[in-house]
Each structure stands twice: as C-alpha cells, then as structure tokens.
Design an enzyme around this catalytic site. Structure first.
Site, mmCIF file in Angstrom:
data_model
loop_
_atom_site.group_PDB
_atom_site.id
_atom_site.type_symbol
_atom_site.label_atom_id
_atom_site.label_comp_id
_atom_site.label_asym_id
_atom_site.label_seq_id
_atom_site.Cartn_x
_atom_site.Cartn_y
_atom_site.Cartn_z
ATOM 1 C CD GLU A 279 -2.842 0.816 2.512
ATOM 2 O OE1 GLU A 279 -3.790 1.571 2.626
ATOM 3 O OE2 GLU A 279 -2.597 -0.094 3.330
ATOM 4 C CB THR A 281 0.449 8.226 -0.861
ATOM 5 O OG1 THR A 281 0.932 8.263 -2.200
ATOM 6 C CG2 THR A 281 1.577 8.474 0.092
ATOM 7 C CG ASP A 404 11.884 2.063 -13.044
ATOM 8 O OD1 ASP A 404 12.938 1.973 -12.374
ATOM 9 O OD2 ASP A 404 10.811 2.478 -12.577
#
Ligand SMILES: *[C@@H]1O[C@H](CO)[C@@H](O)[C@H](O)[C@H]1NC(C)=O
Ligand SMILES: *[C@@H]1O[C@H](CO)[C@@H](O)[C@H](O)[C@H]1NC(C)=O
Ligand SMILES: *[C@@H]1O[C@H](CO)[C@@H](O)[C@H](O)[C@H]1NC(C)=O
Ligand SMILES: *[C@@H]1O[C@H](CO)[C@@H](O)[C@H](O)[C@H]1NC(C)=O
Length: 546
Positions: A279, A281, A404
C-alpha cells in the site's frame, strides 16, 4: 508521459470564445484522421465556430514512427475574410529536418472545407523523440490575432543502428510499432476511461447547472467528441479469457488495437479482492481472484489505485501497466487482464504464482532475526541474475526497453524463480527510489545510466547499466544505492568516474560484471548476450567447486 496528463480532459472542455467578432471558423481532425491516430471514429475539434477547445489544443498526440503525414481540416464558416499564417517547427532538426505543409504559409482560411497536410518524415538516421509544433495565427476583424499551437510527439528510429552484438537481423520498425501499440493501448484505455468519466462529469454538471441556472457569459461546457466508439462502451461484455493475439497484423493498427483492448478487458464482477499486499499513498496491490468464463478461479495480483488518486496517477498506472502487454516468457510478469468500470479506478490483473516483490524479499533476508536467517549464496545470486538477463534478452529482442530495471520491479518465488515486471505504482510504493530533479518528473535517478540521467536517452545499454545496479542490490540484499549522494549531485558524481563500491562478500568476478555495466560510454558496456555467456560460465565454475 506528459502528453497523457490532458487526455481525460479532451472530453470535458471549458471553452472560451475567440474575441467578440462575427467571423468564425472550424479547425478539426476528421474521423478518418482520428481513426488513424487513436482508433476512434470521431471528430476532434480544436476550434468550432469561434470557440477554442483549449484542452484539445494542449494535448500532445503521440505519433507512431511510420506515420509521416498529419491531416487537418478547416473552414471559414462566415463571409468575413480570415487571414492566417502557419508554421511548423520540430525540436530536433537532425531527426526531422524538413517538415512540410501543402498549403501556403500565409493566406486566408478557405470558405469551403479544406484538408491540409503536414508531412514530418524522420531521416531514420538517429534515434530521437521529436516534438513537432504547428503554429497558426488567425487574424480576426479588428486585427485581433488568435494564436493556435498544436503539438505532436514522434519517436524517430535509426534504421541503420544495430545496437546488438549478435547477428540477428531484426529491424527496429516492428519494435517501434510494438512500442506504439503498447502506448496506444494505454491511450485507448484511458480514452475509454475518459469517456466514462465524462459521462459522469456531464451528468453531474447538468445537475449542478440545473440548480444554479446560467453559466458565465461566453463560457459553456460541451463534449466535442460527437460519436463515441461503440467498442469502448460495451467493451467488457464480450471479453473472453483467450490467449493474447500475436504481433502480426501490425498494419491494421487501429482495428487490431480495439481487438486487443477487447481481449484484455474483463468485467469487474469476475474479480474479487482478498488481501492487500502493498500500500502506498494512492497505489494498492492486492491479492485476489479472477473467475473466467468457464467458471475457473485463478489467484491474481491486482494493481489499482485508491479513490483519491488523481487522473494522472490513473493514466500512469494504465500506461506503465500495459508496458509488458502480450509478452510470453517465463521470466517476465506480463499483464493478464484489465478491468475498467464506471466511477472506479482500473484494476490491472497479473498472474500470482506465489511471487513476491524482489526488493522486499531481499530486505527480509537481511532483517530476519527469528532464527531462520537466510543469506543468499553467490550461486543463488548468479542464478537470479541469469534469469533477469534472459528476461532482458527477450525484451530487447522485441525491441522493448525496460527503462526502470530494479529489484523493486521484479518478483520472486520461494524457489528463487524471478520475473521482471513493469514499474506501475513503483513510484508510490517505493518513494525513496525515485527523485525529482526539478522537472516534475519522478525518476529512478540512482538506477539510471549517465546518458539517461543527463539527456533522457534510453538504449539497450542503459538497461544494462540498471542491471548492474540491480546486481548490486542482489549482493547487498537491497541496500539503497549511493545512499550518501544527493540525487542532484548524481550526474556530476558519475561523470567524475565514481561508482558504487564493491559490496562485502561480493566476489571480484561479480563486481567486475557490475563495473563493466557502468562504463561511461554506452558502447563499452556489455550486451545482455555477453553477460549471459559470462555469468553462465561463472555459474558453471561455482557449481564445480560445490
Ligand atoms: C493550455 O496551455 C497553456 C500554456 O501552456 C496554459 O496557460 C493553459 O492554462 C492550458 N489550458 C488548459 C485548459 O489546460
Ligand atoms: C504568430 O504571431 C506571433 C506574434 O504575435 C509571432 O511571433 C509568430 O511567429 C506568428 N506565427 C506564425 C505562424 O506566423
Ligand atoms: C494536401 O494533401 C492532401 C493529401 O495529400 C489532400 O487531400 C489535400 O487536398 C491537399 N491540400 C491542398 C490544399 O492541396
Ligand atoms: C479585439 O479584442 C479586444 C480585446 O481582446 C476587444 O476589446 C475588441 O473589441 C476586439 N475587436 C474586435 C473588432 O473584435
């Protein structure tokens, strides 16, 4: 990525009127042109009568490398003469040197419907992302000049460049199409979402207007897309759990696109969330289940965002989550399904298979104080590295760059099987791995090759650099790289020749591989093929002694 920010907004526009004048004109993309760009049968108005659709103007459309001509349609809808001047500019003269128009650079807006063409062919001798600006000044009576500024972004591909040491003779053309399709899928999904949001918004707005009665003079809200794509509305109703289509049919882009979207979309009612795994923001990763049409239930990982997530966050989730679309390799975590439904955040489904996030897995190895202390052996590290290399070879063969690559974007199971995943939600779930260098873009600064950091150029060699950092993460059990270096100082630090230090207990052979990946010049870095050969040999040696 910036171009996605405004895409939702195309559908809901605050329009302002061009000066007080009786003269008026239209400027739009015809349904054929929209079909070509986005696979939608609809018109997109930039100027309708004398109202300017600012959101559409601000939106930067992404063009596939092979699309060389743009068409615009316009018409003076009044009797007054409307002088115009037009110019086309490109941000990179080496990649697109001669943008051309087939109307004169100044004249009067024609009183009958006219289509004009802007040709923007790439030279195909350099790789570049080029911004194309089309500037139109229209002079209204009373010398009031309205300036219109349209932008497009195009990826030019160097057709001669063969960045691979291997002998395969793949061309970049398909790669870019594949990339384009992936991006387009994301864009289309977002459009679909946008339509839904618009419907919601417009309904909402109507209620408000009814209550407050009367908007300000010269301001109104309207939807510019006259016809909605039929597919997008009932997309979820006939999606099935078929295998994904292959990359053939590249030329029937738009049709193929819609099919692909249709193929991936499933109804929300088939998905059940069971527990939250990670989890942030706004980002959420759940474990859950997906029931297919035959009634079989599969455990899945679901990436989604919380209700308070912004549209930008939602579009990023979709765009990045689609990056690994339709890939089929045992070391790649490919997206399985998407569920987009009215008023809710999209769900992105991935196969579960007992995989956990690699970065968290490594960190747990380090801190496990309850007796079962697990440290990775060199052999295990090399075994893990080899799997990542295989995934990257597969990606690069398909001319896809990861951009990435990091432990946070890989998953692992208890038998140390690894899969490389996309980076959707990673910015939110691993905020300390991303930094903003004052340009509003949150980038994995400490994993980026020098040229990516400085010029935002990405090549297979820049993925190799990131792989070097990932290897360092594996040998340090996911320590933060360059922890003591300020992100703003990174480029200077790397330019001065500093690199990550050799981790304790890391064999020289492995550290040599990392250092090789961090060569200043991209050409000096190894390819994944070379890394594969080297580490395979190293692995064989290690097993010999055990
Ligand atoms: C469009 O872009 C201009 C300049 O970048 C900005 O001032 C304006 O607010 C933008 N309009 C919308 C509706 O986003
Ligand atoms: C439009 O007008 C501005 C000045 O008002 C000028 O700088 C620009 O070059 C003009 N653009 C075109 C295409 O003529
Ligand atoms: C510009 O080219 C397009 C297609 O090539 C054509 O349809 C259009 O009529 C041309 N416009 C003018 C003004 O020549
Ligand atoms: C030109 O624009 C100005 C302000 O934008 C406005 O006051 C004026 O009435 C306009 N002139 C005409 C002839 O429309």
């Amino acid at each position: 990525m910036k171009h996605l920010k405004s895409i939702f907004l195309i559908f809901v526009q605050i329009i302002y009127y061009v000066k007080n004048s009786s003269a008026s004109f239209n400027l739009y993309l015809s349904p054929q042109e929209m079909q070509r760009h986005l696979g939608l049968q609809a018109e997109l108005y930039y100027v309708q009568d004398n109202r300017i659709n600012e959101y559409a103007l601000n939106f930067t459309l992404l063009l596939p490398p092979k699309l060389n001509t743009l068409y615009f349609t316009w018409k003076n809808t009044d009797s007054q003469e409307l002088p115009y001047s037009i110019s086309v500019e490109t941000s990179n003269r080496a990649a697109i040197p001669y943008p051309k128009l087939n109307i004169s650079s100044s004249g009067s807006v024609p009183t009958s419907t006219q289509t004009f063409a802007v040709s923007v062919p790439c030279t195909e001798t350099i790789d570049a992302e080029v911004l194309i600006s089309i500037n139109i000044n229209v002079t209204f009576p009373g010398n009031n000049v309205t300036k219109l500024h349209l932008s497009r972004r195009k990826t030019c591909i160097n057709e001669n460049l063969k960045p691979y040491a291997s002998k395969n003779s793949l061309t970049f053309a398909d790669s870019s199409s594949v990339f384009y399709i992936a991006v387009c899928c994301a864009v289309l999904l977002i459009l679909v979402l946008g339509v839904l949001i618009t419907i919601y918004y417009v309904t909402d707005k109507k209620n408000k207007v009814a209550k407050s009665s009367g908007t300000g003079p010269g301001t109104t809200t309207t939807t510019f897309l006259a016809t909605l794509p039929r597919n997008s509305v009932n997309i979820s109703s006939y999606a099935s759990f078929r295998r994904m289509p292959s990359y053939s049919l590249l030329d029937e882009r738009s049709k193929d696109l819609q099919e692909r979207i249709t193929d991936l979309t499933v109804q929300r009612c088939r998905i059940r969330l069971s527990s939250i795994i990670l989890e942030g923001t706004f980002g959420r990763i759940y474990q859950g289940s997906y029931t297919n049409e035959e009634g079989n239930e599969d455990t899945v990982i679901i990436k989604t965002v919380a209700d308070h997530a912004s549209q930008i966050q939602i579009s990023l989730l979709l765009q990045e989550g689609m990056a690994m679309y339709s890939l089929n390799h045992k070391n790649i975590l490919s997206i399985l399904r998407v569920s987009i439904e009215d008023h809710t955040a999209p769900f992105l489904l991935y196969p579960f298979n007992n995989y956990k996030n690699l970065k968290i897995f490594l960190q747990k190895c380090k801190v496990s104080s309850e007796g079962v202390h697990h440290t990775l052996t060199t052999q295990e590290v090399v075994h893990m590295a080899l799997q990542i290399i295989k995934a990257m070879q597969y990606l690069h063969k398909r001319h896809l760059l990861h951009k990435d690559l990091a432990a946070r974007n890989c998953v692992i199971d208890d038998s140390l099987n690894i899969q490389v995943a996309d980076n959707a939600l990673s910015r939110d779930l691993f905020p300390s791995d991303y930094h903003c260098l004052g340009d509003n873009e949150n980038r994995p600064v400490k994993w980026l090759a020098l040229e990516s950091l400085l010029h935002k150029t990405f090549t297979p060699s820049s993925d190799v650099w990131s792989f070097g950092v990932l290897l360092w993460e594996l040998t340090t059990l996911a320590q933060q790289p360059y922890i003591e270096i300020d992100p703003f100082e990174m480029a200077a630090y790397l330019k001065d020749g500093y690199r990550l230090a050799q981790p304790i207990n890391c064999p020289d052979e492995l550290f040599a591989v990392m250092a090789y990946c961090w060569a200043m010049s991209p050409e000096e870095r190894p390819t994944f093929t070379q890394l594969h050969v080297f580490l395979q040999e190293f692995f064989a040696q290690l097993t010999k002694y055990v």
